[in-house]
Design a protein around this motif. Sequence first.
Motif, PDB file in Angstrom:
ATOM      1  N   ALA A  48       0.654  -1.059  -0.104  1.00 45.94           N
ATOM      2  CA  ALA A  48      -0.162   0.108  -0.231  1.00 45.94           C
ATOM      3  C   ALA A  48       1.209   1.111   0.080  1.00 45.94           C
ATOM      4  N   CYS A  49       0.306   2.321  -0.485  1.00 44.48           N
ATOM      5  CA  CYS A  49       0.928   3.481  -0.340  1.00 44.48           C
ATOM      6  C   CYS A  49       0.214   4.789  -0.182  1.00 44.48           C
ATOM      7  N   LYS A  50       0.840   5.739   0.410  1.00 46.82           N
ATOM      8  CA  LYS A  50      -0.021   7.193   0.190  1.00 46.82           C
ATOM      9  C   LYS A  50       0.907   7.866  -0.687  1.00 46.82           C
ATOM     10  N   VAL A  51       0.156   8.468  -1.857  1.00 48.45           N
ATOM     11  CA  VAL A  51       0.385   9.554  -2.703  1.00 48.45           C
ATOM     12  C   VAL A  51      -0.190  10.926  -2.482  1.00 48.45           C
ATOM     13  N   GLU A  52       0.860  11.656  -2.616  1.00 46.62           N
ATOM     14  CA  GLU A  52       0.542  13.012  -2.255  1.00 46.62           C
ATOM     15  C   GLU A  52       0.930  13.993  -3.601  1.00 46.62           C
ATOM     16  N   LEU A  53       0.149  14.898  -3.859  1.00 48.00           N
ATOM     17  CA  LEU A  53       0.455  15.904  -4.834  1.00 48.00           C
ATOM     18  C   LEU A  53       0.382  17.364  -4.334  1.00 48.00           C
ATOM     19  N   ASP A  54       1.214  17.975  -4.414  1.00 47.27           N
ATOM     20  CA  ASP A  54       1.426  19.220  -3.978  1.00 47.27           C
ATOM     21  C   ASP A  54       1.602  20.410  -5.033  1.00 47.27           C
ATOM     22  N   LEU A  55       0.772  20.925  -5.621  1.00 45.42           N
ATOM     23  CA  LEU A  55       0.909  21.649  -6.836  1.00 45.42           C
ATOM     24  C   LEU A  55       0.562  23.175  -6.782  1.00 45.42           C
ATOM     25  N   ARG A  56       1.583  24.059  -7.319  1.00 41.70           N
ATOM     26  CA  ARG A  56       1.204  25.625  -7.219  1.00 41.70           C
ATOM     27  C   ARG A  56       1.523  26.156  -8.655  1.00 41.70           C
ATOM     28  N   TYR A  57       0.444  27.045  -9.055  1.00 39.50           N
ATOM     29  CA  TYR A  57       0.509  27.514 -10.617  1.00 39.50           C
ATOM     30  C   TYR A  57       0.219  28.833 -10.526  1.00 39.50           C
ATOM     31  N   ALA A  58       0.396  29.671 -11.490  1.00 38.69           N
ATOM     32  CA  ALA A  58      -0.087  30.946 -11.706  1.00 38.69           C
ATOM     33  C   ALA A  58       0.200  31.328 -13.227  1.00 38.69           C
ATOM     34  N   PHE A  59      -0.595  31.887 -13.919  1.00 40.93           N
ATOM     35  CA  PHE A  59      -0.689  32.190 -15.381  1.00 40.93           C
ATOM     36  C   PHE A  59       0.136  33.616 -15.566  1.00 40.93           C
ATOM     37  N   SER A  60       0.845  33.625 -16.906  1.00 37.96           N
ATOM     38  CA  SER A  60       1.816  34.711 -17.022  1.00 37.96           C
ATOM     39  C   SER A  60       0.813  36.114 -17.451  1.00 37.96           C
ATOM     40  N   SER A  61      -0.357  35.938 -17.616  1.00 39.16           N
ATOM     41  CA  SER A  61      -1.067  37.208 -18.007  1.00 39.16           C
ATOM     42  C   SER A  61      -2.370  36.958 -17.578  1.00 39.16           C
ATOM     43  N   GLY A  62      -3.111  38.184 -17.358  1.00 33.33           N
ATOM     44  CA  GLY A  62      -4.288  38.155 -16.721  1.00 33.33           C
ATOM     45  C   GLY A  62      -5.381  37.346 -18.039  1.00 33.33           C
ATOM     46  N   ALA A  63      -4.992  37.623 -19.193  1.00 31.14           N
ATOM     47  CA  ALA A  63      -6.012  37.282 -20.355  1.00 31.14           C
ATOM     48  C   ALA A  63      -5.715  35.429 -20.148  1.00 31.14           C
ATOM     49  N   LEU A  64      -4.541  35.092 -19.967  1.00 28.35           N
ATOM     50  CA  LEU A  64      -4.465  33.675 -19.965  1.00 28.35           C
ATOM     51  C   LEU A  64      -5.022  32.955 -18.601  1.00 28.35           C
ATOM     52  N   GLN A  65      -4.993  33.795 -17.525  1.00 29.74           N
ATOM     53  CA  GLN A  65      -5.706  33.481 -16.458  1.00 29.74           C
ATOM     54  C   GLN A  65      -7.142  33.049 -16.503  1.00 29.74           C
ATOM     55  N   ALA A  66      -7.886  34.399 -17.268  1.00 29.52           N
ATOM     56  CA  ALA A  66      -8.996  34.058 -17.470  1.00 29.52           C
ATOM     57  C   ALA A  66      -9.756  32.908 -18.317  1.00 29.52           C
ATOM     58  N   LEU A  67      -8.910  32.803 -19.212  1.00 32.56           N
ATOM     59  CA  LEU A  67      -9.255  31.823 -20.372  1.00 32.56           C
ATOM     60  C   LEU A  67      -8.755  30.556 -19.908  1.00 32.56           C
ATOM     61  N   VAL A  68      -7.588  30.268 -19.261  1.00 38.51           N
ATOM     62  CA  VAL A  68      -6.949  28.650 -19.251  1.00 38.51           C
ATOM     63  C   VAL A  68      -7.169  28.310 -17.662  1.00 38.51           C
ATOM     64  N   SER A  69      -7.311  29.347 -16.812  1.00 40.72           N
ATOM     65  CA  SER A  69      -7.457  29.003 -15.299  1.00 40.72           C
ATOM     66  C   SER A  69      -8.697  28.084 -15.300  1.00 40.72           C
ATOM     67  N   PRO A  70      -9.576  28.236 -15.420  1.00 38.99           N
ATOM     68  CA  PRO A  70     -10.923  27.330 -15.229  1.00 38.99           C
ATOM     69  C   PRO A  70     -10.577  25.967 -15.791  1.00 38.99           C
TER      70      PRO A  70
END
Length: 150
Positions: free
Chosen positions: A104-126
């Motif tokens: 058995a095992c415990k799998v952990e994912l810790d992920l941080r992200y931000a987009f390079s522009s407001g337009a990308l944030q609005a389009l790609v983030s969702p």
Amino acid sequence: MKHVKKSVLLWYSAQEMYELVTRVSDYPKFLPWCEKAEVLAEADHEMTARLTLAYAGMRHAFTTRNTHDPGRSVVVTLVDGPFSLLEGNWRFNGLSGGASGPPACKVELDLRYAFSSGALQALVSPVFDRIANTLVDSFVRRAEQVYGPR
């Protein structure tokens, strides 16, 4: 900046789950958003890979450098793409199944992200938010396909 932290306990070994995460070329087989996965370079305990994300009519590619601690962890850092920040850490912690019990095992994912522009944030983030929040579940389903249900 967005932060996703997920963990799950599984009846698969840490090594089995580590191998699924590091088989980047298999990603298009089970990640519906992954149109293409290329390993650009590979060395001892390191891989540079490029993923092409295609989802909800959008297509973006990004490159990461992944540092491997075999059977234990994968550290992901951004090389290029639509992000200003992308860093992640997969951890695979083996658990004793007892003298005769299955691994058995415990799998952990810790992920941080931000987009390079407001337009990308609005389009790609969702889209990327949905991907990031279902990533661990996708690997659990892949483990069942590859290793069988446990």
